[in-house]
Design a protein around this motif. Structure first.
Motif, PDB file in Angstrom:
ATOM      1  N   ALA A  53      -8.616  51.106  18.334  1.00  0.00           N
ATOM      2  CA  ALA A  53      -9.513  52.286  18.834  1.00  0.00           C
ATOM      3  C   ALA A  53     -10.665  52.341  18.494  1.00  0.00           C
ATOM      4  CB  ALA A  53      -8.447  53.498  18.289  1.00  0.00           C
ATOM      5  N   TYR A 104     -14.402  57.603  17.504  1.00  0.00           N
ATOM      6  CA  TYR A 104     -14.486  58.830  18.324  1.00  0.00           C
ATOM      7  C   TYR A 104     -15.952  59.364  18.136  1.00  0.00           C
ATOM      8  CZ  TYR A 104      -9.644  58.981  20.167  1.00  0.00           C
ATOM      9  OH  TYR A 104      -8.839  58.863  21.065  1.00  0.00           O
ATOM     10  N   ASP A 152      -9.484  57.264  13.719  1.00  0.00           N
ATOM     11  CA  ASP A 152      -9.437  56.968  15.252  1.00  0.00           C
ATOM     12  C   ASP A 152      -8.294  56.275  15.699  1.00  0.00           C
ATOM     13  OD1 ASP A 152     -12.634  57.344  15.570  1.00  0.00           O
ATOM     14  OD2 ASP A 152     -12.556  55.685  13.885  1.00  0.00           O
ATOM     15  N   ALA A 153      -7.487  55.709  14.855  1.00  0.00           N
ATOM     16  CA  ALA A 153      -6.215  55.122  15.192  1.00  0.00           C
ATOM     17  C   ALA A 153      -5.153  56.270  15.435  1.00  0.00           C
ATOM     18  CB  ALA A 153      -5.600  54.106  14.082  1.00  0.00           C
ATOM     19  N   SER A 170      -6.030  58.248  18.498  1.00  0.00           N
ATOM     20  CA  SER A 170      -5.934  57.529  19.869  1.00  0.00           C
ATOM     21  C   SER A 170      -4.204  57.846  19.961  1.00  0.00           C
ATOM     22  CB  SER A 170      -6.073  55.906  19.749  1.00  0.00           C
ATOM     23  OG  SER A 170      -5.529  55.201  20.582  1.00  0.00           O
ATOM     24  N   ASP A 182       2.180  51.644  17.660  1.00  0.00           N
ATOM     25  CA  ASP A 182       0.772  51.150  17.563  1.00  0.00           C
ATOM     26  C   ASP A 182       0.694  50.195  16.413  1.00  0.00           C
ATOM     27  OD1 ASP A 182       0.503  52.705  19.727  1.00  0.00           O
ATOM     28  OD2 ASP A 182      -1.100  54.007  19.021  1.00  0.00           O
ATOM     29  N   PRO A 241      -7.516  55.730  25.638  1.00  0.00           N
ATOM     30  CA  PRO A 241      -8.061  55.008  24.260  1.00  0.00           C
ATOM     31  C   PRO A 241      -7.349  53.854  24.081  1.00  0.00           C
ATOM     32  CG  PRO A 241      -7.177  56.855  23.644  1.00  0.00           C
ATOM     33  CD  PRO A 241      -6.955  57.169  24.910  1.00  0.00           C
ATOM     34  N   GLN A 287     -11.480  45.485  25.312  1.00  0.00           N
ATOM     35  CA  GLN A 287     -12.291  46.603  24.734  1.00  0.00           C
ATOM     36  C   GLN A 287     -13.398  47.060  25.274  1.00  0.00           C
ATOM     37  OE1 GLN A 287     -12.216  46.369  20.145  1.00  0.00           O
ATOM     38  NE2 GLN A 287     -10.996  44.453  20.337  1.00  0.00           N
TER      39      GLN A 287
END
Length: 285
Positions: free
Chosen positions: A102, A105, A62-63, A66, A232, A96, A244
């Motif tokens: 993140a 998804y 997911d990171a 994103s 990030d 996102p 969030q």
């Protein structure tokens, strides 16, 4: 003077292209147990490129997704699609959250102007079948009738000291050495992959020129997304629970009113990963 300047630019361009080719090799073959491979039978063309970097080995998919969605090149591509009126959406979905903040998804979640998450596979879901690879497959369609898929994957990178094939050079290391990865994976290195498959109306072939340009763009896009991911994890701290919640509510509305949930999982003790309590942590790319 002008000719000398052009010659210098041509030399720099050739050097940059050679660097991209070296550091982002084409995946050959695409892993047969991947979600991308499942789309190849109906595709006119499919490919994937790889990049191994010094980041925590347990970076969540997911990171990476994103970072891909938020990187400069993908954002520019979406704005161009929107300006040309070629998207399936009138506006861009909510951006996102970055890094470990993140959210997960989910299938059906929109990405950009064309894409929708079709499937995700976590390494923990198939511990023996995919060599520790996490994947996200996003499908897209165009009014011309063309359809396709974009594939993101995070996989272990073999330790440089290991004498076997390196995962950064060929996906064969994933399939042939899946059991070995658990013992030889480098804790501070990870391999990121970006792939795609394309289905054209009537099964029209994809030209060699288009294929070459597509692979070059894929290499640029993967490099840009990797740089965004590195940024990030190095510099961005986890946003507040309120921030969030706002983003998750917007995403839930895009998915049709589903209940919003806040991501709470993160890699434990990941080296170089920034958390809200340790803003000075860093990674080396």
């Amino acid at each position: 003077m002008l000719s000398r300047g052009l010659a210098t630019l041509a030399t720099l361009a050739a050097g940059a292209t050679a660097g991209l080719v070296h550091w982002t090799p084409v995946m050959d073959p695409i892993p047969s147990d991947s979600t991308l491979a499942a789309t190849r039978e109906a595709a006119n063309h499919a490919d994937a490129v790889l990049l191994t970097v010094q980041l925590p080995a347990n970076v969540p998919i997911d990171a990476f997704a994103s970072a891909f969605e938020r990187c400069f090149l993908f954002t520019l591509e979406q704005k161009l699609i929107m300006a040309a009126g070629q998207g399936v959406r009138s506006t861009l979905p909510p951006r996102p959250l970055p890094g470990l903040a993140a959210a997960r998804y989910r299938e059906g979640q929109p990405i950009g102007m064309l894409w929708t998450v079709a499937r995700r596979v976590s390494a923990t879901e198939t511990p023996t079948g995919n060599g520790g690879r996490s994947e996200l497959l996003a499908a897209w369609s165009h009014r011309s009738g063309a359809t396709g898929n974009t594939w993101l994957a995070v996989m272990p990178a073999l330790s440089p000291s290991n004498s076997g094939p390196t995962v950064s050079r060929s996906s064969g290391a994933i399939e042939q050495h899946g059991k070995m990865l658990a013992h030889a994976a480098a804790p501070d290195r990870v391999t990121l992959a970006l792939g795609s498959s394309l289905m054209l109306p009537g099964g029209a072939p994809v030209s060699a020129v288009a294929t070459t340009l597509h692979v070059l763009y894929s290499r640029l896009l993967l490099t840009n997304a990797t740089a965004q991911l590195w940024w990030d994890l190095r510099y961005l701290v986890r946003p507040s629970s309120v921030a969030q919640s706002v983003v998750q509510t917007k995403i839930a509305q895009e998915l049709g009113g589903a209940t919003a949930t806040t991501a709470t999982t993160s890699p434990a003790n990941a080296p170089g990963v920034v958390s809200s309590s340790s803003p000075s942590s860093s990674t080396t790319m």
